[in-house]
Design an enzyme around this catalytic site. Sequence first.
Site, PDB file in Angstrom:
ATOM      1  N   SER A 192       0.746  -1.219   0.025  1.00 20.92           N
ATOM      2  CA  SER A 192       0.034  -0.035  -0.068  1.00 20.92           C
ATOM      3  C   SER A 192       0.801   1.199   0.078  1.00 20.92           C
ATOM      4  O   SER A 192       2.243   1.057   0.533  1.00 20.92           O
ATOM      5  CB  SER A 192      -0.853   0.132   1.335  1.00 20.92           C
ATOM      6  OG  SER A 192      -0.040   0.292   2.465  1.00 20.92           O
ATOM      7  N   ASP A 193       0.360   2.409  -0.656  1.00 21.13           N
ATOM      8  CA  ASP A 193       1.022   3.610  -0.316  1.00 21.13           C
ATOM      9  C   ASP A 193       0.941   3.890   1.255  1.00 21.13           C
ATOM     10  O   ASP A 193       0.035   3.330   2.124  1.00 21.13           O
ATOM     11  CB  ASP A 193       0.206   4.710  -0.887  1.00 21.13           C
ATOM     12  CG  ASP A 193       1.127   5.791  -1.294  1.00 21.13           C
ATOM     13  OD1 ASP A 193       2.162   6.059  -0.624  1.00 21.13           O
ATOM     14  OD2 ASP A 193       0.841   6.745  -2.219  1.00 21.13           O
ATOM     15  N   TRP A 194       1.803   4.600   1.637  1.00 24.11           N
ATOM     16  CA  TRP A 194       1.831   4.992   3.133  1.00 24.11           C
ATOM     17  C   TRP A 194       0.506   5.365   3.792  1.00 24.11           C
ATOM     18  O   TRP A 194      -0.005   6.567   3.425  1.00 24.11           O
ATOM     19  CB  TRP A 194       3.066   5.912   3.466  1.00 24.11           C
ATOM     20  CG  TRP A 194       4.380   5.193   3.515  1.00 24.11           C
ATOM     21  CD1 TRP A 194       5.448   5.581   4.306  1.00 24.11           C
ATOM     22  CD2 TRP A 194       5.210   4.131   2.813  1.00 24.11           C
ATOM     23  NE1 TRP A 194       6.536   4.755   4.254  1.00 24.11           N
ATOM     24  CE2 TRP A 194       6.282   4.044   3.393  1.00 24.11           C
ATOM     25  CE3 TRP A 194       4.476   3.394   1.595  1.00 24.11           C
ATOM     26  CZ2 TRP A 194       7.058   2.947   2.656  1.00 24.11           C
ATOM     27  CZ3 TRP A 194       5.257   2.462   1.092  1.00 24.11           C
ATOM     28  CH2 TRP A 194       6.492   2.277   1.571  1.00 24.11           C
TER      29      TRP A 194
END
Length: 753
Positions: A270-272
């Site tokens: 995932s993106d952060w």
Amino acid sequence: MGKGNIKVLITILICWLILENATRTKAFINTQPMKLTDEASIENVMKSLTIDEKVQLVIGAGYPGPNGVAGSTRSIPRLGIPSIILSDGPAGVRIGGLFAGAPPRIATAFPIPSLLSATWDVKQMQKMAKAMGMEAREYGVDVLLAPGENIQRDPLGGRNFEYYSEDPFLTGSMATEFIRTVQETGVGTSIKHYAANNQETNRTKINAVVPKRALREIYLPAFEMAVKQAKPWTVMSAYNAVNGVFATQNRTILTDILRDEWGFNGLVMSDWWAVKNPVAALEAGNDLIMPGDYRGPLPMPELGKELYTKASAPSPELLKAAIQDGILSKEALDSSVRNMLKLIIKTPTFKGEYKNVDYQTKTALSKKTAKEGARVNREVAPEGMVLLKNEKKSLPFKGVKKIGVAGENAVVDLAQSKLGIIIGGGGSAKVNVDPKNVVSLVQGLKNADYAVVDSVNGKKVIEGLSKNDAVNLAKNTDIGLVFIGRQSTEGADRPDMSMKPEEIQLIKDLSEAYHAEGKKLVVVLNIGAPIEVANWSDYADSILLAWQPGQEGGNAIADVLSGKVNPSGKLPVTFPVKYSDVPSYGNFPGDTINNVVHYTEGIYVGYRFYDTKKINPAYPFGHGLSYTDFAFSNLKLSSAKYLLSKNEPLSISMDVTNIGPVAGKEVVQLYIHDQNSKLDRPFKELKGFKKIFLKPGQTKKVTFTIDKRALSAFDDKLNKWIAEPGKFTVLIGSSSQDIKQEAEFMGVGKDVN
């Protein structure tokens, strides 16, 4: 008991002892955990992992990561599973500094991806990507969080500078080469942000409502090309929702398309702080939830607090409870763990290649690596600079010794963080550089042996210059140069495309002053995305788009202005006359109250829109001038018919000749026009490009091959790509609107998938 019986008894006893010892040894071995050694060991390691260990592996180890990296994974030492290092990297390795909890690690600030795409040259991408991969290795990085493959849907997109183009074919071609080359150095990549992450406004909440056909033809093909041709180690899922479902938990794009259709067998992270529902994310095919534990301060504190103060915060404890309650399937968890292990065994850390890297004390590259990074930056940056205008061959400089330089953007004031040039964008793409290594525009011109005048009567020549001072500058210099800059950053979309009134006035006043002296005025644009040029371009004799060219930018700009390098960059994005001409105008950034944006323009993004709707841009997609001229001739096709029932290549060739006075490079662009489609299609679509070098008078044959996919459109009713029979036109040119040669062929028969 006889001696014979005693011997037999002793023999039996010995055999029993041997057998018992072997059984115990085998039982001991079977109860010992199998350590991770290679891919063949993964299944045995899976059997040795406890539930507690598995749920730890699928959640990052926290932000910031060790010594200021973007993140890392958790280790399981008893099973030989190390923690691996993930670093930001779209325009250079970014470690430490702001929000990172560690001192800045100095690396090379390379040109922004938009400039790299403007080279239209995969060889230039190879140079830069190799240098970046080697710098990543010096800092012990296992995976670079790059490249960004999102489409530049709207010129106001805050991260457009991180992306390659408005066109999926050009985007995919450049990103594919980046991935291949970086991974050849032994460092992995993470293509991002999958998918339809085309704005920064409300990016963590926005629902991108994208028609299926637009998703398939515009926003997914670059990812598809990269996955199939370059095999990236990881894919990063985006913040936004796609058609109502957040990308991190969108099974349609993560599993049905990415894995089942395209054959991706790597890891999805995932993106952060993008995961809203960790259970749904794992079930959908998002393997790694990043970054893990909340550790303030954070780049996005509100998002972090919103996610990590709720009962649904992604944590190993929550996932373990979900397994025990039957909410999260063991199959989904095991699938993600396997993908983690498959990633880990590829990394330099796992292979023991980073044993001698001292993360804690290393804050700068070796002299050799830093020198190579600067050399590559200097060599590549001019290749992507675009000569937009060059009236009466005002460039390159001829008989110029003294240059009048104007504009706030050219002022060096380190106390105010002004470097005299914008080398790159902000956010996770901002590379930590030593200001001493940044070559400003003025310094670059001086390095090229030009005298620079940037002050009049003790005052810097900036916006607000008086007409008298403009006259004095023009009288005392050979040519004028105005340096216009624009910042771009992650986290915020640009407010407009407009030039400031004082900038236009500066250009106008200097234009009048220099022209009154019979001299020329050059404008250099130090920007990351299109700005409005139509309302001032007539004042300039030449306009050079330098983008944000990295730390060697001043030298690179001087190389082009002086003629040391003949410009060969081409626009990877359309420059519209005005923002209201943009196809997404009125639907960007969308409804920010209800957090929804409708992609009502569908497949008509960029030049597909302008060329089909016959709206003239300021500068079209693919445009770029040279100091020489080229002629196109002798277009030939290998066949006048293309059998749609087969997927055999069609060969297209033509001759290109340098008919000008100096050596130069030309980008030959191949577009396809479908004359008879029942589906609504753009007038033309880019399907190939090649950059060639020609000496004066030299001719080269350029050959392309296209397949059935190049003729196809996505039929959302049939949910598949189809190539329809009918007449197709091959269009060859030096821009989307400068077509030099045309030829026709027939698509015959029936498309059989």
